[in-house]
Design a protein around this motif. Structure first.
Motif, PDB file in Angstrom:
ATOM      1  N   HIS A  96       1.078  -1.143  -0.010  1.00 29.73           N
ATOM      2  CA  HIS A  96      -0.023  -0.091  -0.053  1.00 29.73           C
ATOM      3  C   HIS A  96       0.963   1.175  -0.006  1.00 29.73           C
ATOM      4  O   HIS A  96       1.639   1.217   0.866  1.00 29.73           O
ATOM      5  CB  HIS A  96      -0.863  -0.014   1.399  1.00 29.73           C
ATOM      6  CG  HIS A  96      -1.928  -1.047   1.393  1.00 29.73           C
ATOM      7  ND1 HIS A  96      -1.429  -2.497   1.662  1.00 29.73           N
ATOM      8  CD2 HIS A  96      -3.254  -1.263   1.127  1.00 29.73           C
ATOM      9  CE1 HIS A  96      -2.467  -3.269   1.672  1.00 29.73           C
ATOM     10  NE2 HIS A  96      -3.819  -2.345   1.342  1.00 29.73           N
ATOM     11  N   PHE A  97       0.717   2.265  -0.681  1.00 25.76           N
ATOM     12  CA  PHE A  97       1.356   3.276  -0.923  1.00 25.76           C
ATOM     13  C   PHE A  97       0.595   4.638  -1.367  1.00 25.76           C
ATOM     14  O   PHE A  97      -0.099   4.539  -2.182  1.00 25.76           O
ATOM     15  CB  PHE A  97       2.566   3.411  -1.862  1.00 25.76           C
ATOM     16  CG  PHE A  97       3.335   4.577  -1.953  1.00 25.76           C
ATOM     17  CD1 PHE A  97       4.132   4.972  -0.918  1.00 25.76           C
ATOM     18  CD2 PHE A  97       3.488   5.090  -3.137  1.00 25.76           C
ATOM     19  CE1 PHE A  97       4.901   5.979  -1.112  1.00 25.76           C
ATOM     20  CE2 PHE A  97       4.116   6.443  -3.250  1.00 25.76           C
ATOM     21  CZ  PHE A  97       4.816   6.848  -2.300  1.00 25.76           C
ATOM     22  N   TYR A 138       1.540   9.043  -1.622  1.00 28.39           N
ATOM     23  CA  TYR A 138       2.336  10.118  -1.317  1.00 28.39           C
ATOM     24  C   TYR A 138       1.843  11.015  -0.143  1.00 28.39           C
ATOM     25  O   TYR A 138       2.628  11.521   0.489  1.00 28.39           O
ATOM     26  CB  TYR A 138       2.602  11.032  -2.521  1.00 28.39           C
ATOM     27  CG  TYR A 138       3.139  10.565  -3.823  1.00 28.39           C
ATOM     28  CD1 TYR A 138       4.692  10.484  -3.834  1.00 28.39           C
ATOM     29  CD2 TYR A 138       2.658   9.882  -4.953  1.00 28.39           C
ATOM     30  CE1 TYR A 138       5.355  10.002  -4.827  1.00 28.39           C
ATOM     31  CE2 TYR A 138       3.397   9.246  -6.088  1.00 28.39           C
ATOM     32  CZ  TYR A 138       4.541   9.365  -5.897  1.00 28.39           C
ATOM     33  OH  TYR A 138       5.354   8.809  -6.975  1.00 28.39           O
ATOM     34  N   ASN A 139       0.677  10.960   0.057  1.00 31.25           N
ATOM     35  CA  ASN A 139       0.071  11.614   1.160  1.00 31.25           C
ATOM     36  C   ASN A 139      -0.658  10.400   1.910  1.00 31.25           C
ATOM     37  O   ASN A 139      -1.437   9.435   1.197  1.00 31.25           O
ATOM     38  CB  ASN A 139      -1.034  12.578   0.819  1.00 31.25           C
ATOM     39  CG  ASN A 139      -0.333  13.964   0.449  1.00 31.25           C
ATOM     40  OD1 ASN A 139       0.840  14.186   0.762  1.00 31.25           O
ATOM     41  ND2 ASN A 139      -0.924  14.422  -0.817  1.00 31.25           N
ATOM     42  N   GLU A 140      -0.389  10.365   3.219  1.00 35.45           N
ATOM     43  CA  GLU A 140      -1.075   9.054   3.970  1.00 35.45           C
ATOM     44  C   GLU A 140      -2.730   8.829   4.021  1.00 35.45           C
ATOM     45  O   GLU A 140      -3.192   7.958   4.052  1.00 35.45           O
ATOM     46  CB  GLU A 140      -0.502   9.189   5.478  1.00 35.45           C
ATOM     47  CG  GLU A 140       0.871   8.922   5.618  1.00 35.45           C
ATOM     48  CD  GLU A 140       1.412   8.912   7.051  1.00 35.45           C
ATOM     49  OE1 GLU A 140       0.486   8.884   7.859  1.00 35.45           O
ATOM     50  OE2 GLU A 140       2.474   8.484   7.394  1.00 35.45           O
ATOM     51  N   ASP A 141      -3.115   9.938   3.636  1.00 35.16           N
ATOM     52  CA  ASP A 141      -4.580  10.043   3.574  1.00 35.16           C
ATOM     53  C   ASP A 141      -5.042   9.856   2.157  1.00 35.16           C
ATOM     54  O   ASP A 141      -6.298   9.702   2.105  1.00 35.16           O
ATOM     55  CB  ASP A 141      -5.019  11.462   4.214  1.00 35.16           C
ATOM     56  CG  ASP A 141      -4.422  12.579   3.300  1.00 35.16           C
ATOM     57  OD1 ASP A 141      -3.653  12.637   2.502  1.00 35.16           O
ATOM     58  OD2 ASP A 141      -5.191  13.823   3.747  1.00 35.16           O
ATOM     59  N   ILE A 178      -4.249   6.877  -0.335  1.00 38.58           N
ATOM     60  CA  ILE A 178      -3.390   5.861  -0.916  1.00 38.58           C
ATOM     61  C   ILE A 178      -3.729   5.696  -2.391  1.00 38.58           C
ATOM     62  O   ILE A 178      -4.906   5.618  -2.881  1.00 38.58           O
ATOM     63  CB  ILE A 178      -3.998   4.657  -0.021  1.00 38.58           C
ATOM     64  CG1 ILE A 178      -3.490   4.805   1.455  1.00 38.58           C
ATOM     65  CG2 ILE A 178      -3.246   3.292  -0.616  1.00 38.58           C
ATOM     66  CD1 ILE A 178      -2.038   5.083   1.768  1.00 38.58           C
ATOM     67  N   TYR A 231      11.076   6.612  -1.895  1.00 43.41           N
ATOM     68  CA  TYR A 231       9.865   6.551  -0.934  1.00 43.41           C
ATOM     69  C   TYR A 231       9.768   4.872  -0.470  1.00 43.41           C
ATOM     70  O   TYR A 231       9.982   4.169  -0.998  1.00 43.41           O
ATOM     71  CB  TYR A 231       8.408   6.793  -1.564  1.00 43.41           C
ATOM     72  CG  TYR A 231       8.424   8.144  -2.077  1.00 43.41           C
ATOM     73  CD1 TYR A 231       8.092   9.126  -1.497  1.00 43.41           C
ATOM     74  CD2 TYR A 231       9.007   8.551  -3.398  1.00 43.41           C
ATOM     75  CE1 TYR A 231       8.099  10.554  -1.891  1.00 43.41           C
ATOM     76  CE2 TYR A 231       8.945  10.166  -4.136  1.00 43.41           C
ATOM     77  CZ  TYR A 231       8.615  10.875  -3.192  1.00 43.41           C
ATOM     78  OH  TYR A 231       8.320  12.100  -3.651  1.00 43.41           O
ATOM     79  N   ASP A 232       9.149   4.971   1.020  1.00 42.92           N
ATOM     80  CA  ASP A 232       9.010   3.829   1.547  1.00 42.92           C
ATOM     81  C   ASP A 232       7.365   3.521   1.658  1.00 42.92           C
ATOM     82  O   ASP A 232       6.682   4.438   1.549  1.00 42.92           O
ATOM     83  CB  ASP A 232       9.513   3.865   3.229  1.00 42.92           C
ATOM     84  CG  ASP A 232      10.881   3.356   3.207  1.00 42.92           C
ATOM     85  OD1 ASP A 232      11.498   2.729   2.213  1.00 42.92           O
ATOM     86  OD2 ASP A 232      11.321   4.097   4.050  1.00 42.92           O
ATOM     87  N   ASN A 234       3.793   2.631   2.657  1.00 42.12           N
ATOM     88  CA  ASN A 234       2.869   2.531   3.870  1.00 42.12           C
ATOM     89  C   ASN A 234       2.582   1.331   4.360  1.00 42.12           C
ATOM     90  O   ASN A 234       2.342   1.576   5.738  1.00 42.12           O
ATOM     91  CB  ASN A 234       1.552   3.510   3.512  1.00 42.12           C
ATOM     92  CG  ASN A 234       1.937   4.766   2.775  1.00 42.12           C
ATOM     93  OD1 ASN A 234       1.874   4.856   1.588  1.00 42.12           O
ATOM     94  ND2 ASN A 234       2.112   5.973   3.435  1.00 42.12           N
ATOM     95  N   ALA A 235       2.182   0.284   3.812  1.00 48.33           N
ATOM     96  CA  ALA A 235       2.206  -1.095   4.281  1.00 48.33           C
ATOM     97  C   ALA A 235       2.537  -2.192   3.266  1.00 48.33           C
ATOM     98  O   ALA A 235       2.635  -1.800   2.310  1.00 48.33           O
ATOM     99  CB  ALA A 235       0.561  -1.137   4.891  1.00 48.33           C
TER     100      ALA A 235
END
Length: 627
Positions: free
Chosen positions: A392-393, A395-398, A400, A436-437, A439-440
């Motif tokens: 899951h990725f 650029y902004n966490e809100d 995906i 970038y890493d 998100n999940a």
């Protein structure tokens, strides 16, 4: 360019290759509020003082020589006043029929005074020399730290800022910091010493005249405080708008051919005029406020002269002080108001210093990427098996954009990533390279999470040929050798031949020794792409990333490059981003992306049989060709 210099550019180079600079020819550039105050004026100055702690020994000597030079200079007027008194008494004596002037005594006083001034000048020279060295060494250190910091800052920092704004930290802000610090530091010491020393000397002459003179001081203090309160925000605004102007100039200069091609000269000038007017307005206000300080302070000082002359004449008539003391005191009044004026000027310099240093320290304190990990996995012996495990990725966490993507890629396989422009194809590459890493989930190489590798070692596994070529100012040989810094001449030539660029290089003046200019525009775009391909071939990586690698070459060259690429990709895991779907029909796995998500995956035949989004994309190319 040296091999060491090329090594230092590694991470920054890949970052630039992954994301081309955005040219914004029509929209507003700035994102800073006009007239913004320094966020923490006192805190910033404390950081600056702490940063200068490395030079504390030199600074101690600067203080000693600055105080010494000021003290010797302050003592001079009182001694010179004794010469005036001696001349006056001699004249009076001669009129009364006495011995007249004692020229020997007057001469000794003048020689003594001259010696004091010479020592004062020598001390001032030494402290100026030391302070200049400190400021230059500090600016050198800051530039070096910023250059190193750039390679440790995550990609999202540069995604949100223009190149000109970042460059402004290295150029304008550090220059302003160095120049203003050099002036303000010594001025602060000498002015403070002058105020204290002059005050003491004035008291020794006449406490009454000193008290009367000090009555004008509150006027100066009130005026200085008002100026400081209003000027700080304008100095900060001046520095920030200067960064915006630099950003516009850098962007327009880099894209001047595009500006002319689209006939946007007028729009660019209007945009520049708008930002330049903001800079003018902020700079005008800051300079005007600092400029009116001096004449007003001089007026206040002149009031002091009038008071001293009237009161001094009265006291001399009563024999309370000598005639020469009036001359000395008059000079001290001037020297008392002058350092106050200088301190007022220093206050403006400190505003400029704080505004510039705040922006520099903000950059140096930006959050960095984790370059190393404890007990990192070694890249030695890895084969190139890649697995996306429920990735899951966003650029902004809100927001995906890649949701629960999973696939396994065996070593030596060719993986194509396709989709319309803006679908997120390059995002997958950024995740692989750990720009970038996720998100999940996790991305694994030979079963190891890529977050368990040191970033630098991980990226050694990858070879990149991107649509946006990046070549530096240097010879063609050095640009190819960038893929493997210890490569021999034969290896360079073999890589050039495999990329079908050797024959072209031989036709150039100087051959492999020909120097590319700053923009590398003394060769064609297609030729630049061929050189980046040769560079990737020389690197001999485990995993290849090809982002529209043949998009800038003609059809005939594309066929040659495709053959070279097929040879290069044998036995290596390859990720190919392509718009021309006919070039990736032989891919082992095709990932189809739409709106940042992977909607289909499979080989060409499987996806055509599904008659889904890939089939629609594939068939639309032939429809356009037929029409």
């Amino acid at each position: 360019m040296s091999v060491q210099t090329m090594q230092e550019r590694g991470t920054a180079a890949m970052s630039r290759e992954t994301k081309a600079p955005k040219r914004r020819m029509g929209g507003p550039m700035g994102q800073m509020a006009p007239g913004e105050k320094a966020k923490d004026f006192t805190g910033t100055l404390k950081k600056l003082v702490a940063y200068m702690g490395k030079y504390k020994i030199q600074l101690i000597f600067v203080v000693i020589f600055a105080i010494g030079g000021t003290v010797f200079d302050i003592v001079g007027p009182k001694i010179l006043g004794k010469a005036t008194t001696e001349i006056f008494n001699g004249l009076v004596s001669k009129v009364s029929g006495g011995d007249g002037m004692n020229f020997g005594k007057i001469g000794r006083i003048l020689i003594y005074t001259l010696s004091l001034y010479l020592v004062s000048a020598l001390c001032s020279f030494v402290q100026g020399y030391l302070m200049t060295g400190i400021s230059q060494r500090m600016t050198y250190r800051l530039r070096k730290e910023i250059s190193e910091k750039i390679n440790r800052i995550p990609m999202n920092y540069f995604d949100k800022r223009t190149h000109g704004e970042v460059l402004s930290r290295v150029t304008n802000d550090i220059d302003t910091l160095g120049q203003s610090l050099n002036q303000s530091a010594t001025q602060l010491i000498t002015s403070t010493t002058s105020i204290i020393g002059v005050f003491v000397m004035m008291l020794t002459i006449s406490p009454l005249m000193t008290v009367v003179t000090l009555l004008i001081l509150p006027l100066s203090v009130v005026f200085i405080s008002v100026v400081m309160k209003h000027s700080q925000k304008y100095f900060r605004g001046q520095q920030e708008y200067l960064g915006e102007v630099n950003g516009q100039v850098e962007e327009v200069y880099g894209g001047h051919s595009i500006v002319k091609a689209f006939n946007k000269e007028k729009d660019v000038l209007e945009e520049f005029e708008e930002t330049n007017n903001k800079l003018y307005d902020s700079a005008w206000k800051s300079q005007f406020i600092s400029g009116i300080m001096m004449p007003i302070m001089q007026f206040i000082g002149n009031l002091g002269y009038v008071v001293v002359v009237i009161l001094g004449g009265y006291l001399a008539a009563k024999k309370t002080i000598e005639v020469g003391d009036i001359q000395s005191f008059t000079q001290y009044v001037r020297r008392f108001t002058q350092p106050i004026q200088q301190l007022a000027q220093v206050s403006n310099l400190l505003q400029s210093t704080a505004a510039a240093s705040e922006r520099v320290f903000e950059f140096l304190e930006e959050k960095e990427e984790d370059q190393t990990v404890e007990n990192p996995v070694s890249v030695e012996g890895l084969q190139g098996n890649v697995e996306f495990d429920h990735v899951h990725f966003g650029y902004n966490e809100d927001k995906i954009i890649i949701n629960d993507f999973s696939t396994k890629v065996q070593e030596g396989r060719k993986i194509a990533i396709v989709g319309p422009t803006g679908a997120g194809k390059t995002t997958m590459i950024k995740l692989l390279m750990r720009f970038y890493d996720v998100n999940a989930g996790a991305i694994l190489v030979d079963g190891h999470d890529i977050r368990d590798f040191n970033r630098g070692e991980l990226r050694q596994m990858f070879g990149m040929v991107l649509q946006d070529t990046w070549l530096f100012h240097g010879t063609i040989r050095d640009n190819i050798r960038y893929g493997k810094l210890d490569a021999t001449e034969d290896e360079i030539i073999e890589a050039a031949k495999a990329a079908h660029v050797h024959r072209f290089v031989q036709t150039l003046p100087g051959g492999y020794d020909m120097e590319l200019n700053e923009e590398a525009n003394n060769i064609s775009q297609g030729q630049k792409q061929l050189l980046t391909i040769a560079r990737a071939i020389l690197a001999d990586p485990k995993i290849l990333i090809l982002d529209e690698a043949t998009s800038s070459v003609d059809t005939r060259t594309e066929v040659q490059i495709q053959k070279a690429m097929d040879t290069l990709m044998k036995g290596r895991t390859s990720f190919v981003i392509a718009h021309r779907l006919s070039t990736i029909r032989d891919a082992d796995l095709i990932l189809v992306m739409k709106d940042g998500d992977i909607v289909e995956q499979g080989n060409h035949e499987e996806l055509i049989r599904k008659n889904g989004f890939y089939a629609e994309l594939y068939n639309s190319q032939f429809e356009k060709a037929a029409s």
